[in-house]
Each structure stands twice: as structure tokens, then as C-alpha cells.
Scaffold this motif. Structure first.
Motif, short mmCIF file in Angstrom:
data_model
loop_
_atom_site.label_atom_id
_atom_site.label_comp_id
_atom_site.label_asym_id
_atom_site.label_seq_id
_atom_site.Cartn_x
_atom_site.Cartn_y
_atom_site.Cartn_z
N THR A 24 -27.89 9.56 -3.22
CA THR A 24 -28.25 8.21 -2.78
C THR A 24 -29.23 8.27 -1.61
OG1 THR A 24 -26.15 7.28 -3.49
CG2 THR A 24 -27.37 6.07 -1.82
N HIS A 25 -28.98 9.13 -0.64
CA HIS A 25 -29.89 9.24 0.51
C HIS A 25 -31.27 9.70 0.06
CE1 HIS A 25 -26.56 8.30 2.97
NE2 HIS A 25 -26.01 9.49 2.99
N ALA A 26 -31.32 10.61 -0.90
CA ALA A 26 -32.61 11.07 -1.41
C ALA A 26 -33.36 9.94 -2.10
CB ALA A 26 -32.40 12.24 -2.37
N LYS A 27 -32.65 9.11 -2.86
CA LYS A 27 -33.28 7.98 -3.53
C LYS A 27 -33.78 6.94 -2.54
CE LYS A 27 -30.71 8.29 -7.90
NZ LYS A 27 -29.74 7.60 -8.80
N VAL A 28 -32.98 6.68 -1.51
CA VAL A 28 -33.38 5.71 -0.50
C VAL A 28 -34.60 6.22 0.27
CG1 VAL A 28 -32.67 4.54 1.62
CG2 VAL A 28 -31.08 4.72 -0.29
N ILE A 73 -41.56 1.74 4.50
CA ILE A 73 -40.53 1.25 5.42
C ILE A 73 -40.16 2.41 6.34
CG2 ILE A 73 -38.35 0.01 5.61
CD1 ILE A 73 -38.61 -0.61 2.61
N VAL A 74 -40.82 2.49 7.47
CA VAL A 74 -40.70 3.66 8.35
C VAL A 74 -39.28 3.84 8.85
CG1 VAL A 74 -41.54 4.72 10.47
CG2 VAL A 74 -43.12 3.43 9.02
N GLY A 75 -38.65 2.77 9.30
CA GLY A 75 -37.30 2.88 9.85
C GLY A 75 -36.30 3.35 8.82
N LEU A 76 -36.39 2.84 7.62
CA LEU A 76 -35.45 3.24 6.56
C LEU A 76 -35.67 4.69 6.15
CD1 LEU A 76 -33.25 2.53 4.53
CD2 LEU A 76 -35.01 1.64 3.01
N LYS A 77 -36.91 5.12 6.15
CA LYS A 77 -37.20 6.51 5.80
C LYS A 77 -36.59 7.45 6.83
CE LYS A 77 -41.06 9.60 4.70
NZ LYS A 77 -42.53 9.73 4.59
N SER A 78 -36.73 7.11 8.09
CA SER A 78 -36.15 7.93 9.14
C SER A 78 -34.62 7.94 9.08
CB SER A 78 -36.62 7.42 10.51
OG SER A 78 -36.01 8.14 11.56
N LEU A 79 -34.04 6.78 8.80
CA LEU A 79 -32.58 6.68 8.73
C LEU A 79 -32.02 7.48 7.56
CD1 LEU A 79 -29.91 5.37 9.66
CD2 LEU A 79 -30.44 3.45 8.16
N SER A 80 -32.64 7.36 6.38
CA SER A 80 -32.15 8.08 5.21
C SER A 80 -32.30 9.60 5.40
CB SER A 80 -32.88 7.62 3.95
OG SER A 80 -34.28 7.81 4.08
N ARG A 81 -33.36 10.01 6.08
CA ARG A 81 -33.54 11.45 6.35
C ARG A 81 -32.42 11.96 7.24
NH1 ARG A 81 -35.52 15.10 9.99
NH2 ARG A 81 -36.70 16.86 9.11
N LYS A 82 -32.06 11.19 8.26
CA LYS A 82 -30.98 11.61 9.15
C LYS A 82 -29.65 11.67 8.41
CE LYS A 82 -28.73 10.53 13.54
NZ LYS A 82 -27.38 10.80 12.98
N LYS A 83 -29.38 10.67 7.58
CA LYS A 83 -28.14 10.67 6.82
C LYS A 83 -28.10 11.87 5.87
CE LYS A 83 -27.29 5.65 6.83
NZ LYS A 83 -25.85 5.59 7.17
#
Length: 291
Positions: free
Chosen positions: A191-195, A204-214
Motif C-alpha cells: 500500500t505504501h509503495a502504491k501511495v 503531491i510532495v507531502g504525500l510522497k514524503s509521508l509514504s516514503r517514511k511509512k
């Protein structure tokens, strides 16, 4: 999180739940989401382009994302209004409860049962409690000690367990027991990879950074997961070669854990994912992974 922030997040969540003032609709293969163009345009370069130019989507108010993964779209939309995904949505009630629990007039105590006497001592004014502790207790007339037989008779009449009226519920128990608990056991690597991929696609810069951290946090704690090989494949197939956000995390995981390459399920994925296999070959040979 302070009270103004809770108020803002609660308002955004309410807008999403009610669909009030929505002026765009995101459509996927199996559902649709009423959204607000001002919010999306300010967070995504893709949606900003649609809203600022005479595209068909801007005129019809319908953005067709049916070709994207429905789950990834759902998490993307959730992020716009909650600044997170795969979490329990923030409701107005939880916002008010959180603000109440952090108020300086409301002390926070761990959830447990206390006797009435100890609870009153905790809730009363701290200064009064200190004065009470410092004041010598009044002298009590010495009472005649009962004989041993009287003690045995009284003890025999007492119940084995404390009486029910000696205990009562903690007044703050509801605040703690209703707070969402983090799901630390379940794996969401795919799921994190898909997001991450959909965040890159729509800028979406913020979402990309968040999904990478997760993704990074979970790959460290779920190396033995059956989901790991599929997540690696998803990361390599859904992003371009120059995007190292997830790829560097995966390569580092294999470098720190050489035994991963000997897993049968990982071997199957390596045969189907040439990009990952090639980079692991260069890593094993002591060569730079990227040229």
C-alpha cells in the motif's frame, strides 16, 4: 497538536464527510469522491493544472482516475483532508476530547481504578494538597486495644476481596479508552509503495514524503513479511529508474540483510523484476548501484 490545529483538522474532516461546498468529483473504478478544487489545487501540481486551464475536467467538474489503483486514490483523497492515511479519521468529537484532555484545568492520569480517597487527593488543588501534607495531623485520643479474640472475630466477617463501594471508575477513563491505537502489527508495504507512486504521478510532495517514511519504517520491522517481495516489485515497476525514494530503501535492506536474497519468494520476484535484480547484482559485485 494544539487546539487551533485540532479545530482546523476537524473542520477539514467535516468538509470531507459531509461533501458540503464540494465542486469537483474524483471518480475511480468503483467509487467517487466529492472534493474541493481549492484544496486539491493548493496541494497538487496536477490538480492545479486542471483547475487553472480549460481542460474538460475543469468544465465538467469530474476527474476520471479509473485507470489508477482504487486503494491508492482513496488514500490520496484521505490525505488531502487528514494529512495522513491508513489511520482513524479525526472527528469533531475526538478533536474536542483531545483539546479537553490537554487543557491545563484537566489533569491527565493513566486509566486505572482508584479508591475514592486517592482520587479526591489527585483532583483537588495541588497547593491545598501540599498544605495538607505539611500540616501535622490532629492528635487522636488513644483507644483501648481490642484483645486477639475480637480481632479474629472482626476479620472473619470481612470479605476476601475489597468491597465494591471502595472503588469507582476513573473520570478520565473514557478519554483514554476511546483514543485510536496504532496498528503496529499489520503490514502495509504494498500500500505504501502504491501511495508513493500516485503521489509522484500527481505531484503531491507531502504525500510522497509521508509514504516514503511509512515504507521505510515498516520495511525495517517487517523483513520477514510475505508482503515484502511484492512491495519491492511494486516499487520498481511503478516508479522511474531515476526516482530513488523507495529503491534506495530496498537496496539498503538487502545490503544489511544478505539472507533476504536466498528466500524462495524473493527469488521469484527477482526473476520477474529485472531492475531490482540488476541493482542487487551490482551491489553484490561491489559496484555503484546507480551510474
Amino acid at each position: 497538536m494544539d487546539t487551533p490545529t485540532h479545530e482546523l483538522m476537524s473542520a477539514l474532516a467535516s468538509m470531507f464527510d459531509s461533501g458540503k461546498y464540494a465542486d469537483l468529483t474524483i471518480v475511480t473504478a468503483n467509487t467517487s469522491y466529492p472534493v474541493h478544487r481549492a484544496l486539491l489545487a493548493s496541494r497538487s501540481s496536477f490538480f492545479e493544472g486542471i483547475c487553472n486551464n480549460a481542460f474538460r475536467e475543469s468544465e465538467t467538474g469530474v476527474i476520471d482516475l479509473s485507470q489508477d489503483d482504487p486503494e491508492a486514490v482513496e488514500h490520496m483523497v484521505h490525505y488531502f483532508y487528514h494529512l495522513d492515511y491508513l489511520n482513524k479519521p479525526l472527528s469533531r468529537r475526538s478533536s474536542q476530547r483531545s483539546a479537553r484532555s490537554t487543557s491545563p484545568r484537566t489533569p491527565c492520569f493513566p486509566t486505572r481504578r482508584r479508591s475514592k480517597k486517592s482520587k479526591l487527593a489527585l483532583i483537588e488543588d495541588p497547593l491545598l494538597a501540599m498544605l495538607s501534607a505539611a500540616t501535622p495531623a490532629p492528635s487522636v485520643p488513644r483507644m483501648e486495644q481490642p484483645d486477639d479474640q475480637d480481632i479474629l472475630d472482626v476479620s472473619a466477617k470481612l470479605p476476601d476481596t475489597p468491597m465494591q463501594d471502595q472503588f469507582t471508575d476513573d473520570p478520565f477513563e473514557y478519554v483514554y479508552n476511546t483514543e485510536p491505537k496504532a496498528d503496529v502489527e499489520q503490514t502495509h508495504l504494498v500500500t505504501h509503495a502504491k501511495v508513493y507512486a500516485i503521489a509522484e504521478k500527481y505531484g503531491i510532495v507531502g504525500l510522497k514524503s509521508l509514504s516514503r517514511k511509512k515504507f521505510s519504517d515498516q520495511i525495517q520491522t517487517h523483513l520477514d513479511s510475505e508482503e515484502l517481495p511484492e512491495a519491492c516489485q511494486e516499487a520498481y515497476e511503478s516508479t522511474v529508474d531515476t526516482d530513488r525514494g523507495l529503491r534506495d530503501i530496498i537496496i539498503q535492506a538487502f545490503r544489511s540483510n544478505p539472507g533476504l536474497s536466498s528466500r524462495k519468494d524473493v527469488e521469484v520476484i527477482l526473476r520477474e523484476t529485472p531492475g531490482l535484480a540488476f541493482e542487487l547484482f551490482r551491489m553484490a559485485s561491489g559496484l555503484p548501484v546507480t551510474s
